[in-house]
Structures are given as C-alpha cells and as structure tokens.
Scaffold this active site. Structure first.
Site, PDB file in Angstrom:
ATOM      1  N   ASP A 264       0.841  -1.195   0.000  1.00  0.00           N
ATOM      2  CA  ASP A 264       0.000   0.000   0.000  1.00  0.00           C
ATOM      3  C   ASP A 264       0.881   1.250   0.000  1.00  0.00           C
ATOM      4  OD1 ASP A 264      -2.188   1.654   0.160  1.00  0.00           O
ATOM      5  OD2 ASP A 264      -3.080   0.668   1.891  1.00  0.00           O
TER       6      ASP A 264
ATOM      7  N   CYS B 105      -6.275   4.633  -3.271  1.00  0.00           N
ATOM      8  CA  CYS B 105      -6.404   3.197  -2.989  1.00  0.00           C
ATOM      9  C   CYS B 105      -7.573   2.500  -3.680  1.00  0.00           C
ATOM     10  CB  CYS B 105      -6.500   2.986  -1.483  1.00  0.00           C
ATOM     11  SG  CYS B 105      -5.065   3.600  -0.569  1.00  0.00           S
TER      12      CYS B 105
ATOM     13  N   HIS C  28     -10.009  -2.469  -1.354  1.00  0.00           N
ATOM     14  CA  HIS C  28     -10.152  -1.465  -0.308  1.00  0.00           C
ATOM     15  C   HIS C  28     -11.425  -1.796   0.468  1.00  0.00           C
ATOM     16  CE1 HIS C  28      -9.157   2.465   1.452  1.00  0.00           C
ATOM     17  NE2 HIS C  28     -10.461   2.567   1.632  1.00  0.00           N
TER      18      HIS C  28
ATOM     19  N   ASP D  52      -0.470  -0.521  -5.004  1.00  0.00           N
ATOM     20  CA  ASP D  52      -1.644   0.115  -5.618  1.00  0.00           C
ATOM     21  C   ASP D  52      -1.299   1.450  -6.276  1.00  0.00           C
ATOM     22  OD1 ASP D  52      -1.207   1.318  -3.148  1.00  0.00           O
ATOM     23  OD2 ASP D  52      -3.275   1.141  -2.462  1.00  0.00           O
TER      24      ASP D  52
END
Length: 599
Positions: free
Chosen positions: A83, A122, A176, A372
């Site tokens: 992330d 995200c 997410h 991401d």
C-alpha cells in the site's frame, strides 16, 4: 540522395505526442490480444491452451535429484500487493533503502521498470487492476460506490481463478474495505472463503504513537515498541502469520490456490517497529531533489496533502494551506520513517516467501509483487499520492515464474531464504528488467496467461454490459523483450491510422479535482463534487496531461473545456519539474488532440 533531416528531440517528442493522441485515448491504444495463448516455449507447459489442458513436460536434467517441475494442473498464484509503495527499493536502484527480501524476489523475477497505476488513490486503483477495467469504466473515482451496482457486473481476477478451479483467499488489504467492495471485499464472488483482516488493524489510526511529551498521539511519524501496542502485534505481522497458515493448509490438502496478501505499509500512519529507525540515521536522510512547488505547475494539478495535515504531529507545525512547506527537519523525519516502513514491509515479504519455501511450494507457485500506487516524499512540495506525477503513479511490478524467470529448484534447495535487513548486504542481481511502459490494468490478462488459463478478450466500447473482458493486454510478451529495441523513430509526416501496429507503449492515469485551485477536498473529492478530470499519458520520453471539465452526473468529460495542461520531457526533466505545455512549439497539439477526441 541526401539524408533527411532528423528532427531535434523536442520536435520529435511533440510530434510523438500528437501521433499517440491521434491513435486514440485509453482503450483505443490497446492491440487486440489473442483469445488464447499457449506459452509452448516454456519447458513446463505443453498442450491445448484453449481447452485449459496443461501437461507437465520433463525438464532437462530432471530426475530423482533434479529440478522438480510443477504439478499437472498448473501453477498456484501468490499475489502480493503493498500500500502506497513507490519503487524505493534496492532492485530499482535505490542505494539507501534496505530491501533484501524483495530484491531477492526480483533476482528471480522479471522486473518492470516502468509500471503505472491508473489512479493514484487506494480504492479506485485496486478496483481497476482487480477487474482489469479503467476508472472511467468502473466509474469509481472515490471510495463510495460498488462497481457491480454502480457500473457493471465485472468479473475480477480472483473470481476468474475461482471459476477455473482455484481456491481463492484474501488476507489483509487487497480490495479497499468499505462500500467500494460491498463491505465484504467482494465475497463470495471473488473468494472461496471470507477474507481475513488482522484484528490489530482497528488500532492503526488510534493514539498509539509515543510523543516527546511521553503521551500517546495519532501521529504521522509513528515508530513503536511492538510489545507496548494493543494486542502486542501489528497488522502486517498478523497477515503474514495467517498467510503461512493457509499455505500449509493448501499444501496438506493439495489444493490449487490463488492467495492474495495485501500489506498495509508503508501507508500512513508510518507505524512500524522502532528498531527499523536504526537502518536510517537521520543525518543520512536528504530532502527530495525538487522540494519546491514548480512555478509552471497548474494549480489544479497540485495536491494539498490534507490527510497528512490531519495527523497530530503535523497539525502542531501550523503549516499554512495549501502550499506552506513542511519544515525541512520534519521532512527528513517523514522520509526516514517511510524508508523504515519499507524495510519493515520487506521483512514481512521475506517471511512470507520463506514460508512458501517451507511448504515446498516455490517450484509451482507464480509470485507477483506490486503496489496500488506510489507516494510523494516532498517532490514538487507535495506529499502522499493524489496526483498524476510519476512519484504517485509509478509502482514496483515483478513476476516470479518457476521455470520461466528462474530455474526450478532442486529438492531441498531454498529459493527464498529469509534475509535480515540489519545484517544482510544485498548482492542480488535482477533476473530480467523490462523497460516497456506497462499498466496495472494489465494484471488480469497477464496472470491468466501465466497460469495457462484462457485469456479474457479485450473489452469492446462500451463494455458496461460485458462481464468478462479486460482493458489491459497481457504483458507476458515483454518478459523476454530486448531493451535495446526501444527506439520509436517513426515517420511523423504521414497520415496516421489508429490501427497501426507500430505503437509506442504508453501508460494512462487520471485524477479528479473539485476545482481549479486547491481545496480541502482536492485530494479525495466525492463523485458529486468532481468538476475536473486530469487525463495523463506517460511514454518513455514524456508525460502529457490535460485537465478538462467533468460532469459527475453522467460521467462525461467535456473535451472543449480545457482548464490546464502539462508536458514534461522526462529525458531532460526526469523529475517532471519543468512544464512546457504552453510553449509555442506544442501549441497546436491541444487543438488536434481535442478534434480527435470529439469525433
């Protein structure tokens, strides 16, 4: 006959912009992919791909003590996604960051040097690459809609593998969480069992960071004593343990699996075991090479990093909105903690890959590692993601394919021994580097091809009614690409056919804004508030971005309503600091670009 004049770099690049734009936006740049590809050149795959039949071939030198080929029913998949991780890794040439385990994976993988997310935030990015559709097709630009209801009932990567006989499992942050994945991480469509979320996740934004005053705060910079935090652990540690458990179950039950592991770091807060600070003495941490807001940067392109401003330690700095710079000493602390969080992430990846070895699965499991999107570390006076710049959209991307990117391991041989970043001196060499521009939207078709499955077709236009198709072609063709071939010296004086096979690889990204100037919701505008969309294309030579009016009620861009533009020649301006969009040399490109898109 005298040689023709070779246009100078700016002129060639300007014409190249027009050439590519005239070939079409987004989906139109894709070449039709074969509906089925048989990687017959791989020593472990033979047979009839369209029927989905895979037969293991006898590898040269195989025997009781030789390399062990994969099982007859194809390869497993370990899908690892971090992330907010930019390519700040040793295998991408960063000499400061300690990432020995990811570097070791890279040494056995094909590593894409120029991979890009389709939106640098995200939920939109994850839904995009997990469905193989671009944000304009998922119609998700924020966090507040579920694509199956809001756009179309699109299949996902794990859903496709599940429908092809795989046990599909999700650990940590893959989709997410929340509305954008139906509050279920798209279970049961995508997963064979309910997704696992670490129990320590609920404390990520709590006051667990010890400040100089001895009190606990919700800070941005948050090194912790793990023994003192709630539950005595951190989310990514729990995710690794659960992944190890599931790998052993899959091995015991002899199941073909698709295991997705989503790590939270280095997403903010920069919360990690405090010992990792020792790897990065503050005196060794420099500022970004371009820490000031460029004079030519359009106001609409700037992201004011509002999520950073909400952290207690940043609030205490009393920084003016939107351009007020963070004090240099604190900039160094943010960068120090980001690097420390990356090294912490690296240890978790190392433990996970070591567990793959322990379970005896490294010879028949494809490993993909990516993120991401990226994260700005002070470049252009910006922090976090929320932009179209390289630092926000470029991501690491690598594929380990046993027998393809690396030889099969002999019995007892470890492919991924755990490497301690505190003691290991990295000496890994990347197995293969691909410099082609590629996109995360291509992950669906690429993994399908690598696993020997039927490759979903390229989506038609429009494709809202089509459940199974992709808007990103497989990039397996680039696994053995010759990096010397990247010279697109096309004849720029003929009339262009958008179906021309000779296309320069390009990567598209986009980002929404609520206004022409930075607002408190500029970074994460809700759909109803989006007024402008910035469409950006990146090639090996340049980044070209146009900010146009956008109507959220019908998801349409008004191509006649151009608010601003950006053009960066990355050969001479690698940090994208000097916007030459308004120069007379490129003035006619905009009109031609708009004429093409209107028709």
């Amino acid at each position: 006959m005298p040689a023709q004049r070779r246009p100078h770099t700016a002129e060639r690049s300007g014409r190249r912009v027009l050439s590519l734009l005239l070939r079409g936006w987004a989906d139109r740049e894709m070449r039709a992919a074969p509906s089925c590809r048989c990687p017959a050149s791989w020593p472990w795959l033979l047979g009839i791909c369209c029927a989905g039949i895979l037969l293991a071939s006898g590898a040269a030198g195989a025997g009781p003590r030789g390399p062990v080929p994969p099982p007859r029913d194809g390869m497993n998949v370990l899908f690892i996604v971090a992330d907010d991780l930019r390519p700040t890794l040793g295998c991408y040439g960063d000499s400061l960051v300690k990432s020995p385990n990811i570097d070791q994976l890279a040494s056995r993988s094909i590593v894409f040097q120029n991979a890009y997310a389709q939106q640098a935030v995200c939920a939109p990015s994850r839904v995009s690459f997990l469905t193989g559709r671009r944000p304009d097709t998922t119609r998700l630009y924020d966090f507040h809609s579920y694509w199956r209801v809001h756009a179309g009932n699109y299949s996902t990567i794990p859903q496709y593998f599940k429908e092809n006989g795989y046990t599909t499992m999700s650990i940590g942050k893959v989709f997410h969480p929340g509305i954008s994945s139906n509050h279920s991480d798209d279970y049961p469509y995508s997963w064979s069992m309910p997704p696992f979320h670490p129990s320590a996740e609920k404390y990520e934004n709590s006051k667990t960071c010890k400040g100089k005053d001895g009190e606990l705060h919700a800070n941005l910079v948050c090194p912790v004593d793990v023994a003192e935090v709630p539950l005595g652990t951190l989310p990514d540690m729990q995710s690794t343990e659960e992944a190890k458990r599931l790998l052993n179950i899959m091995k015991t039950k002899n199941r073909k699996f698709f295991l997705a592991v989503g790590y939270h770091k280095p997403h903010i807060p920069l919360r990690y075991p405090k010992e990792f600070l020792k790897l990065y003495p503050l005196e060794n941490i420099t500022l970004a090479p371009d820490p000031r807001v460029p004079e030519e940067l359009p106001a609409v392109a700037y992201n004011p990093w509002t999520d950073i401003r909400q952290r207690e330690d940043v609030q205490a700095l009393n920084i003016s909105f939107p351009y007020g710079p963070i004090p240099e000493e604190f900039q160094r602390q943010i960068r120090q903690s980001y690097f420390a969080a990356v090294s912490y992430l690296d240890t978790q990846v190392g433990l996970l890959l070591n567990a793959l070895d322990d379970a005896g699965l490294s010879n028949n499991t494809i490993v993909m590692f990516t993120a991401d999107h990226g994260w700005s570390l002070g470049e252009h006076g910006e922090w976090a993601k929320y932009s179209n710049f390289d630092v926000a959209t470029r991501v690491p991307l690598m594929f380990y394919v046993p027998g393809k990117t690396s030889s099969f391991a002999h019995p007892g041989e470890r492919v991924f021994p755990y490497l301690d970043p505190f003691t290991h001196v990295s000496d890994s060499v990347v197995a293969g580097k691909a410099k082609k521009m590629v996109e995360l939207v291509s992950l669906f078709s690429t993994l399908a091809e690598l696993a020997g499955l039927w490759v979903p077709p390229v989506c038609p236009e429009p494709s809202f009614h089509v459940a199974l198709c992709t808007q990103g072609p497989s990039i397996v063709q680039h696994f053995n690409s010759n990096e010397e071939e990247d010279d697109y010296d096309t004849d720029y004086d003929h009339d262009y056919d958008i179906e021309d096979d000779h296309e320069e690889p390009i990567a598209f990204s986009q980002y929404p804004r609520p206004a022409d100037t930075p607002q408190w919701d500029s970074d994460k505008p809700e759909l109803k508030d989006i007024k402008i969309m910035g469409y950006s294309m990146r090639t090996v030579d340049y980044r070209y971005t146009v900010w146009v009016g956008f109507n959220p009620s019908n998801f349409s861009a008004n191509l006649q309503d151009v608010h601003a533009g950006e053009l960066y020649m990355v050969g001479s301006d690698p940090n994208e600091d000097h916007n030459i969009y308004n120069s007379s040399l490129h003035g006619n490109l905009v009109k031609k670009f708009l004429r093409f898109l209107r028709r």
